[in-house]
Design a protein around this motif. Structure first.
Motif, mmCIF file in Angstrom:
data_model
loop_
_atom_site.group_PDB
_atom_site.id
_atom_site.type_symbol
_atom_site.label_atom_id
_atom_site.label_comp_id
_atom_site.label_asym_id
_atom_site.label_seq_id
_atom_site.Cartn_x
_atom_site.Cartn_y
_atom_site.Cartn_z
ATOM 1 N N UNK A 140 -143.540 28.353 5.019
ATOM 2 C CA UNK A 140 -145.050 29.007 4.827
ATOM 3 C C UNK A 140 -145.904 28.136 3.645
ATOM 4 N N UNK A 141 -145.384 27.538 2.835
ATOM 5 C CA UNK A 141 -145.919 26.719 1.889
ATOM 6 C C UNK A 141 -146.762 25.499 2.420
ATOM 7 N N UNK A 142 -146.306 25.197 3.656
ATOM 8 C CA UNK A 142 -147.126 24.229 4.372
ATOM 9 C C UNK A 142 -148.516 24.448 4.597
ATOM 10 N N UNK A 143 -148.744 25.919 4.496
ATOM 11 C CA UNK A 143 -150.078 26.489 4.860
ATOM 12 C C UNK A 143 -151.026 26.591 3.776
ATOM 13 N N UNK A 161 -147.503 19.017 10.156
ATOM 14 C CA UNK A 161 -148.353 18.241 11.005
ATOM 15 C C UNK A 161 -147.743 17.245 11.622
ATOM 16 N N UNK A 162 -146.634 16.346 11.169
ATOM 17 C CA UNK A 162 -145.799 15.602 11.809
ATOM 18 C C UNK A 162 -145.020 16.157 13.141
ATOM 19 N N UNK A 163 -144.506 17.556 12.965
ATOM 20 C CA UNK A 163 -143.793 18.009 14.082
ATOM 21 C C UNK A 163 -144.820 18.138 15.258
ATOM 22 N N UNK A 164 -146.158 18.755 14.944
ATOM 23 C CA UNK A 164 -147.083 18.908 15.956
ATOM 24 C C UNK A 164 -147.655 17.677 16.580
ATOM 25 N N UNK A 165 -147.651 16.578 15.891
ATOM 26 C CA UNK A 165 -147.977 15.355 16.704
ATOM 27 C C UNK A 165 -146.985 14.776 17.415
ATOM 28 N N UNK A 166 -145.686 14.817 17.068
ATOM 29 C CA UNK A 166 -144.545 14.338 17.755
ATOM 30 C C UNK A 166 -144.414 15.135 18.901
#
Length: 257
Positions: A140-143, A161-166
């Motif tokens: 949750x620290x990603x947000x 971000x990388x996960x969503x793009x991939x």
């Protein structure tokens, strides 16, 4: 079932809970972590209880050669890899200029570079399966930006971000990418990060690794893009989206001062 799952950071915490859950479902396991003794005990326990094959490798994934070595180890065992769980990682807690640069760069090496390299090397194998999954563990620290956890939070934002793009790049392939973002979890993270003074606070909100693993795997198999386990964690992420960034930064700074 002859399918394998590879899990990094598998000797304890969320990684261990994911390994046990997948073994219970019949998956054979490839377990990776730094502690050889912990991996050996876990492997023996899982094999005895769930009657699946378990292979383990003690490795420091922050080293430059680890991803290639891990790919060679994996392909030497099986061509039926259908799940990759990138769980290895840790945080450091203090002001950016107080922490040593080498410690922080090593953390980024494990939290970011190792995920990228291992995924890159194993993706051709995952593509060959009828259906396969990548589960990246963020936080949750990603947000939001977080003082005293500046680079840790930034590294987890990168993973999200990388996960969503991939995921989008692979949308027409057999590979589905999901990102699991847990909040405080009873894994020893606070102690590893140097946050011993905040352990009591964290324990009030901790989820168990088993609950996080259950939510993560359920979301992964449902092909969800983002998985945030726990009601309070969902509220936290929604608040970070809804409220001004400056306010969120002040709130998190007061929690982790």
């Amino acid at each position: 079932m002859n399918e394998y799952a590879l899990i990094t950071g598998a000797s304890k915490g969320i990684g261990k809970a994911i390994a046990v859950s997948l073994a219970r479902s019949g998956y054979h396991l490839l377990l990776v972590a730094r502690s050889d003794s912990d991996l050996q005990l876990l492997s023996q326990s899982i094999e005895q209880q769930y009657k699946v094959k378990v292979h383990y490798l003690s490795a420091d994934l922050s080293l430059n050669t680890s991803a290639v070595h891990l790919k060679e180890w994996c392909t030497g065992i099986t061509s039926d890899l259908s799940i990759l769980v990138n769980n290895a990682g840790y945080g450091l807690w203090a002001d950016f200029e107080v922490l040593s640069l080498s410690e922080q760069l090593n953390m980024l090496r494990l939290n970011i570079d190792a995920v990228i390299e291992l995924t890159y090397h194993l993706l051709p194998i995952l593509r060959k399966q009828k259906q396969s999954y990548i589960l990246n563990i963020s936080s949750v620290a990603a947000y939001q930006a977080m003082s005293k956890l500046a680079l840790y939070a930034a590294s987890k934002s990168f993973i999200l971000s990388y996960s969503r793009a991939l995921r989008y790049e692979l949308k027409d392939s057999p590979v589905t990418v999901s990102c699991l973002s847990p909040g405080p979890t009873a894994t020893g993270f606070s102690s590893r990060a140097g946050m011993d003074a905040l352990t009591e606070l964290a324990e009030k909100f901790n989820m168990t690794p088993e609950k996080v693993a259950e939510a993560g795997l359920k979301g992964m198999f449902k092909k969800k893009a983002e998985i945030i386990p726990g009601f309070l964690n969902k509220v936290s992420v929604f608040s970070a989206w809804l409220l001004p960034k400056s306010l969120i930064e002040r709130i998190t700074a007061s929690l982790y001062k």
